[in-house]
Design a protein around this motif. Structure first.
Motif, PDB file in Angstrom:
ATOM      1  N   UNK A  44       0.953  -0.943   0.031  1.00  0.00           N
ATOM      2  CA  UNK A  44      -0.051   0.107  -0.269  1.00  0.00           C
ATOM      3  C   UNK A  44       0.728   1.451  -0.061  1.00  0.00           C
ATOM      4  N   UNK A  45       2.211   1.546   0.972  1.00  0.00           N
ATOM      5  CA  UNK A  45       3.295   2.236   0.642  1.00  0.00           C
ATOM      6  C   UNK A  45       4.040   2.063   0.847  1.00  0.00           C
ATOM      7  N   UNK A  46       4.496   1.467   0.195  1.00  0.00           N
ATOM      8  CA  UNK A  46       6.100   0.907  -0.569  1.00  0.00           C
ATOM      9  C   UNK A  46       6.962   1.733   0.040  1.00  0.00           C
ATOM     10  N   UNK A  47       7.695   3.525  -0.233  1.00  0.00           N
ATOM     11  CA  UNK A  47       8.428   4.306   0.239  1.00  0.00           C
ATOM     12  C   UNK A  47       8.077   4.702   1.901  1.00  0.00           C
ATOM     13  N   UNK A  48       7.087   4.288   2.365  1.00  0.00           N
ATOM     14  CA  UNK A  48       6.615   3.961   3.833  1.00  0.00           C
ATOM     15  C   UNK A  48       7.585   3.086   4.622  1.00  0.00           C
ATOM     16  N   UNK A  49       6.610   2.149   3.840  1.00  0.00           N
ATOM     17  CA  UNK A  49       7.601   0.308   4.618  1.00  0.00           C
ATOM     18  C   UNK A  49       9.097   0.250   4.102  1.00  0.00           C
ATOM     19  N   UNK A  50      10.030   1.211   2.980  1.00  0.00           N
ATOM     20  CA  UNK A  50      11.345   1.036   2.804  1.00  0.00           C
ATOM     21  C   UNK A  50      11.707   2.186   3.521  1.00  0.00           C
ATOM     22  N   UNK A  51      10.994   3.094   4.136  1.00  0.00           N
ATOM     23  CA  UNK A  51      12.011   3.629   5.434  1.00  0.00           C
ATOM     24  C   UNK A  51      11.651   3.438   6.695  1.00  0.00           C
ATOM     25  N   UNK A  52      10.749   1.801   7.442  1.00  0.00           N
ATOM     26  CA  UNK A  52      11.055   2.087   8.210  1.00  0.00           C
ATOM     27  C   UNK A  52      11.865   0.653   8.553  1.00  0.00           C
ATOM     28  N   UNK A  53      12.117   0.810  10.103  1.00  0.00           N
ATOM     29  CA  UNK A  53      13.677   0.327  10.553  1.00  0.00           C
ATOM     30  C   UNK A  53      13.933  -1.575  10.039  1.00  0.00           C
ATOM     31  N   UNK A  54      15.111  -1.769   9.188  1.00  0.00           N
ATOM     32  CA  UNK A  54      14.910  -3.057   9.167  1.00  0.00           C
ATOM     33  C   UNK A  54      15.146  -3.883   9.488  1.00  0.00           C
ATOM     34  N   UNK A  55      14.804  -3.717  10.974  1.00  0.00           N
ATOM     35  CA  UNK A  55      13.876  -4.821  11.987  1.00  0.00           C
ATOM     36  C   UNK A  55      12.651  -5.156  11.892  1.00  0.00           C
ATOM     37  N   UNK A  56      11.771  -3.890  12.030  1.00  0.00           N
ATOM     38  CA  UNK A  56      10.776  -4.342  12.105  1.00  0.00           C
ATOM     39  C   UNK A  56      10.823  -5.437  10.146  1.00  0.00           C
ATOM     40  N   UNK A  57      11.627  -5.306   9.361  1.00  0.00           N
ATOM     41  CA  UNK A  57      11.082  -5.388   8.084  1.00  0.00           C
ATOM     42  C   UNK A  57      11.488  -6.724   7.883  1.00  0.00           C
ATOM     43  N   UNK A  58      12.312  -7.134   8.378  1.00  0.00           N
ATOM     44  CA  UNK A  58      13.004  -8.463   8.986  1.00  0.00           C
ATOM     45  C   UNK A  58      11.673  -9.806   9.184  1.00  0.00           C
ATOM     46  N   UNK A  59      11.438  -8.722  10.422  1.00  0.00           N
ATOM     47  CA  UNK A  59      10.391  -9.018  11.003  1.00  0.00           C
ATOM     48  C   UNK A  59       9.073  -9.614  10.876  1.00  0.00           C
ATOM     49  N   UNK A  60       8.873  -9.160   9.225  1.00  0.00           N
ATOM     50  CA  UNK A  60       7.364  -8.862   8.468  1.00  0.00           C
ATOM     51  C   UNK A  60       6.177  -7.928   9.098  1.00  0.00           C
ATOM     52  N   UNK A  61       6.973  -6.574   9.753  1.00  0.00           N
ATOM     53  CA  UNK A  61       5.624  -5.589  10.121  1.00  0.00           C
ATOM     54  C   UNK A  61       5.566  -4.805   9.423  1.00  0.00           C
TER      55      UNK A  61
END
Length: 439
Positions: A44-61
């Motif tokens: 829904x928000x690719x740019x916003x998702x990429x700006x989130x910390x790598x930790x949360x991205x790795x956890x799938x949040x």
């Protein structure tokens, strides 16, 4: 061994039919969905998702709704609802189509209750006539020293809760079909270009269709008072080299072909140019503000439109030329309509006019029909539950040595008692009026 196998099946069935399990799963789904609301989602928000910390991205949040955990929870919840629905089906069927008159006074419905005294035949005739006139289906039987009856109206209201639960399962199935078999993407392209569907930017899924999209024109139209009318795109589908469908789309008026729907999503100005490279004429369309670029074949020169004046009578383009990976332009300037300039001695560039760039959201969702079915079932279930409540009335008449006796009569209307007492009072008054009229 057979008994052991049957025991395992019963244990599994008992586990999934538990209301406690359903409540736990609903709580977990709500928790996970809450996380998905707090964190930007990649689809829904690719740019916003990429700006989130790598930790949360790795956890799938940032991809909650596409995660295995979320799908597992939804799957378990669906199984729980299906098992509970199967378990309840026979009971609801019996309450709707297999009602039996009570055998004794203790079996009379007691949500609301009253007692009437009178002559057996007069009471029986009054009750049956009044109930039938009120839309009830009446079933009666003879019992020791009297008779009993049960009556029902709006019987389909019993199915409201079950249909609502089933609708949730249907909605989940539709969503799963959409995420696993469909795709969602975006394309931004200028008028006069042909784009293979497989080359669009995808946010989820995979394109399996093999056809091209040709854009004849893209317009940003305005009304006479200066207000924007709409964005319009004249587009066609090309399959096996043949144009199979052509349509002008706009916001809220999409085009659908082979299950793929094209929605008008945005618009940008552009310029139409001609590149003269070694006596070869190459048509080029560039999007305003560097939305795309042109690399001349055999060179490391990259041309972009920094700004475009979209006046059709006097279009102007500010251009920039970059070499290789350089961050500073090696050439920049302004080019007017019909003007030809030299670009680094490699090719000539001529501005032919303005052109529109259309932004199309492209989506295939094979689960959309299933989702609409789920919505219809949910609406039907809610209507049956709240606006078509089943009303059941039952009673037992007991007489003494003569035909004079006492009728115990009661009623229920599902789990909701609001309005039942008033309806029951009107029924009692109607019975008394008919009885008095018969006398």
């Amino acid at each position: 061994m057979k008994e052991y196998h049957e025991g395992i099946v019963e244990d599994i069935w008992r586990f999934f039919s538990s209301m406690k399990l359903g409540l736990i799963l609903l709580g977990l789904v709500a928790l996970v969905a809450g996380i998905g609301t707090v964190f930007p989602q990649i689809n829904l928000d690719p740019q916003g998702a990429k700006a989130v910390s790598k930790l949360w991205q790795t956890l799938g949040f940032t991809n909650i709704y596409g995660s295995t955990l979320f799908r597992l929870l939804m799957g378990l919840l669906c199984i729980n609802l299906i098992v509970c629905s199967i378990q309840r089906f026979q009971g609801i069927y019996n309450q709707t189509f297999a009602l039996k008159p009570p055998e004794s006074i203790t079996s009379v419905l007691n949500k609301v209750q009253a007692k009437l005294k009178g002559e057996s035949g007069t009471l029986r005739s009054s009750i049956e006539t009044l109930l039938q006139q009120s839309g009830f289906k009446v079933i009666s039987r003879e019992i020791d020293n009297g008779w009993s009856f049960i009556a029902i109206k709006r019987r389909l209201g019993n199915w409201g809760s079950l249909i609502s639960h089933i609708s949730f399962v249907v909605l989940v199935i539709g969503a799963i079909l959409g995420t696993t078999l469909g795709f969602k993407g975006f394309m931004m392209t200028g008028a006069g270009t042909t784009v293979p569907l497989s080359s669009i930017n995808l946010s989820k899924g995979t394109v399996k269709q093999d056809f091209d999209v040709h854009i004849y024109s893209a317009e940003d139209r305005f009304l006479e008072n200066g207000d924007r009318d709409n964005w319009y795109t004249d587009m066609a589908i090309i399959q096996n080299g043949q144009e199979v469908i052509r349509q002008t789309i706009s916001v809220n008026h999409p085009l659908t072909y082979q299950g793929v729907t094209f929605y008008q999503a945005s618009f940008a100005n552009g310029a139409r140019l001609t590149v003269d490279l070694k006596d070869q004429k190459i048509p080029v369309v560039l999007q305003d503000h560097g939305g795309n670029y042109f690399q001349a074949p055999g060179t490391d020169l990259y041309l972009i439109a920094a700004a475009i004046k979209s006046d059709p009578q006097e279009p102007i383009m500010l251009y920039q030329v970059y070499r290789g990976t350089g961050v500073e332009p090696v050439q920049k300037g302004q080019i007017n309509l019909g003007q030809t300039i030299d670009v680094q001695g490699e090719y000539k560039l001529t501005l032919e006019g303005n052109v529109g760039f259309t932004g199309l959201q492209v989506k295939q969702d094979p689960g959309v029909t299933v989702i609409w079915l789920g919505c219809a079932l949910l609406l039907l279930g809610l209507i049956l539950s709240f606006y078509w409540r089943t009303v059941v009335v039952s009673g037992v008449f007991k007489s003494g040595q003569d035909s004079i006796g006492e009728l115990t009569i009661g009623a229920r209307a599902g789990k909701v008692t609001g309005g039942l007492q008033q309806e029951f009072d009107r029924l009692i008054q109607g019975i008394q009026s008919k009885r008095e009229g018969a006398l």
